[in-house]
Design an enzyme around this catalytic site. Structure first.
Site, PDB file in Angstrom:
ATOM      1  N   HIS A 280      -2.586   0.192   6.251  1.00  0.00           N
ATOM      2  CA  HIS A 280      -2.419   1.594   5.887  1.00  0.00           C
ATOM      3  C   HIS A 280      -3.667   2.363   6.316  1.00  0.00           C
ATOM      4  O   HIS A 280      -4.776   1.828   6.260  1.00  0.00           O
ATOM      5  CB  HIS A 280      -2.201   1.718   4.369  1.00  0.00           C
ATOM      6  CG  HIS A 280      -1.760   3.076   3.960  1.00  0.00           C
ATOM      7  ND1 HIS A 280      -2.639   4.129   3.856  1.00  0.00           N
ATOM      8  CD2 HIS A 280      -0.528   3.583   3.673  1.00  0.00           C
ATOM      9  CE1 HIS A 280      -1.961   5.221   3.510  1.00  0.00           C
ATOM     10  NE2 HIS A 280      -0.680   4.912   3.396  1.00  0.00           N
TER      11      HIS A 280
ATOM     12  N   GLU B 142       2.801   6.273  10.727  1.00  0.00           N
ATOM     13  CA  GLU B 142       2.345   7.248   9.744  1.00  0.00           C
ATOM     14  C   GLU B 142       1.230   8.104  10.343  1.00  0.00           C
ATOM     15  O   GLU B 142       0.057   7.691  10.316  1.00  0.00           O
ATOM     16  CB  GLU B 142       1.805   6.537   8.503  1.00  0.00           C
ATOM     17  CG  GLU B 142       2.830   5.682   7.797  1.00  0.00           C
ATOM     18  CD  GLU B 142       2.474   5.506   6.333  1.00  0.00           C
ATOM     19  OE1 GLU B 142       3.286   5.895   5.484  1.00  0.00           O
ATOM     20  OE2 GLU B 142       1.368   5.000   6.031  1.00  0.00           O
TER      21      GLU B 142
ATOM     22  N   GLU C 213      -5.378   4.466   4.897  1.00  0.00           N
ATOM     23  CA  GLU C 213      -6.422   4.537   3.864  1.00  0.00           C
ATOM     24  C   GLU C 213      -7.258   3.254   3.862  1.00  0.00           C
ATOM     25  O   GLU C 213      -8.467   3.291   3.655  1.00  0.00           O
ATOM     26  CB  GLU C 213      -5.781   4.797   2.491  1.00  0.00           C
ATOM     27  CG  GLU C 213      -5.245   6.220   2.404  1.00  0.00           C
ATOM     28  CD  GLU C 213      -4.050   6.403   1.486  1.00  0.00           C
ATOM     29  OE1 GLU C 213      -3.761   5.517   0.676  1.00  0.00           O
ATOM     30  OE2 GLU C 213      -3.388   7.454   1.611  1.00  0.00           O
TER      31      GLU C 213
ATOM     32  N   LYS D 214       0.433   3.354  -4.288  1.00  0.00           N
ATOM     33  CA  LYS D 214      -1.037   3.500  -4.161  1.00  0.00           C
ATOM     34  C   LYS D 214      -1.752   3.177  -5.484  1.00  0.00           C
ATOM     35  O   LYS D 214      -1.261   2.390  -6.288  1.00  0.00           O
ATOM     36  CB  LYS D 214      -1.388   4.899  -3.655  1.00  0.00           C
ATOM     37  CG  LYS D 214      -0.645   5.265  -2.374  1.00  0.00           C
ATOM     38  CD  LYS D 214      -1.230   6.446  -1.674  1.00  0.00           C
ATOM     39  CE  LYS D 214      -0.341   6.849  -0.512  1.00  0.00           C
ATOM     40  NZ  LYS D 214      -0.918   7.867   0.315  1.00  0.00           N
TER      41      LYS D 214
ATOM     42  N   ASN E  50       5.207   3.441  -1.564  1.00  0.00           N
ATOM     43  CA  ASN E  50       3.807   3.025  -1.694  1.00  0.00           C
ATOM     44  C   ASN E  50       3.226   3.782  -2.883  1.00  0.00           C
ATOM     45  O   ASN E  50       2.934   4.967  -2.783  1.00  0.00           O
ATOM     46  CB  ASN E  50       3.064   3.383  -0.396  1.00  0.00           C
ATOM     47  CG  ASN E  50       1.580   3.105  -0.496  1.00  0.00           C
ATOM     48  OD1 ASN E  50       1.111   2.477  -1.446  1.00  0.00           O
ATOM     49  ND2 ASN E  50       0.834   3.568   0.500  1.00  0.00           N
TER      50      ASN E  50
ATOM     51  N   SER F  53       4.415  12.526   4.075  1.00  0.00           N
ATOM     52  CA  SER F  53       5.015  13.671   3.377  1.00  0.00           C
ATOM     53  C   SER F  53       6.537  13.715   3.521  1.00  0.00           C
ATOM     54  O   SER F  53       7.135  14.791   3.620  1.00  0.00           O
ATOM     55  CB  SER F  53       4.381  14.986   3.841  1.00  0.00           C
ATOM     56  OG  SER F  53       3.001  14.983   3.533  1.00  0.00           O
TER      57      SER F  53
ATOM     58  N   GLY G 169       0.075  12.601   2.666  1.00  0.00           N
ATOM     59  CA  GLY G 169      -0.421  13.255   1.457  1.00  0.00           C
ATOM     60  C   GLY G 169      -0.835  14.699   1.658  1.00  0.00           C
ATOM     61  O   GLY G 169      -1.477  15.292   0.794  1.00  0.00           O
TER      62      GLY G 169
END
Ligand code: PEP
Length: 249
Positions: free
Chosen positions: A94, A166, A96, A11, A9, A212, A172
């Site tokens: 996702h 996730e 985000e 991003k 990904n 991560s 991150g």
């Protein structure tokens, strides 16, 4: 045998030129990897030029798409547009997008339908916050994400979905879920799928870990029986690291 998948990904990173260079490097290194479906997911403006740099060893994925096919929806991209440029996968839900763009389980249900109708594979993301984990509701919360967005699907259709667990606290942050934590949640999700669709169907659905994941920890995580690969963020921006992760099975 479930499909093993390692998806990157990218991003909101990279110009067209950066993305083309990264795609070329991934494509070259990916020819050394066998038995793993490798996917790269650039930002939408870079999908088309990236596709031109890929080979048979790497599939193209988008980071998002809308639930409508066409019309007055300024700024959106449809599943049909993605297939028209050779994309095969789409990341949906996702954390985000859920957090910054308010995507609900209901909306993701509609997006999942649109993506499947177009023959694309949804990489359906789910995962809990640290607070939810610490208060012990993480299993129920993540299972409810699946129930509300996916459990309307037929037993046949659900087999075309790839799930990416996730944990939000691991995305991150440099903090990875332990391999035991990943396995525990993946098993819980597979059992949940089995409770609705039966064990045979549940055993066919790939469940990826994301958060991560890097070359140093991928091997241990991927060795777990219910972990079928990874959705990789930061480490996917370096071709060598990304491919090292894909070689970790
Ligand atoms: C992600 O955002 O999907 C992700 C897994 O990011 P990272 O690997 O950087 O934690």
């Amino acid at each position: 045998m479930r499909k093993k998948i390692v998806a990157g990904n990218w991003k909101l990173n990279n110009t067209v030129a950066d993305s083309e260079a990264l795609a070329s490097a991934v494509a070259e290194l990916a020819t050394e990897v066998e038995g793993v479906n490798i996917v790269v997911c650039p930002t939408s403006v870079n999908l088309y030029p990236v596709k031109a740099k890929l080979n048979d060893s790497v599939a193209l994925g988008a980071q998002n798409c809308y639930d409508k096919e066409s019309g007055a929806f300024t700024g959106e991209v449809s599943a049909k547009m993605l297939t028209s440029i050779g994309a095969e996968y789409v990341i949906l839900g996702h954390s985000e997008r859920r957090e910054y763009f308010g995507e609900s389980n209901e909306f993701l249900k509609a997006k999942t339908d649109a993506v499947l109708a177009e023959g694309l594979v949804p990489l359906f993301c789910c995962g809990e916050t640290l607070e939810q984990r610490e208060s012990g509701i993480h299993f129920d919360f993540v299972k409810s994400q699946l129930t509300e967005s996916l459990f309307h699907l037929s037993a046949e259709a659900i087999q075309d979905v790839v799930i990416a667990y996730e944990p939000i606290w691991a995305i991150g942050t440099g903090v990875t879920a332990s391999s035991d934590q990943a396995q525990e949640m993946h098993k819980e999700l597979r059992d949940h799928l089995a409770s609705k669709y039966g064990q045979e169907v549940a055993d066919k659905i790939s469940i990826l870990y994301g958060g991560s994941c890097k070359p140093a920890n991928a091997e241990e995580i991927f060795a777990k029986p219910d972990v079928d690969g990874g959705l990789i963020g930061g480490a996917a921006l370096k071709a060598e690291d990304f491919i090292a992760i894909a070689k970790s099975f």
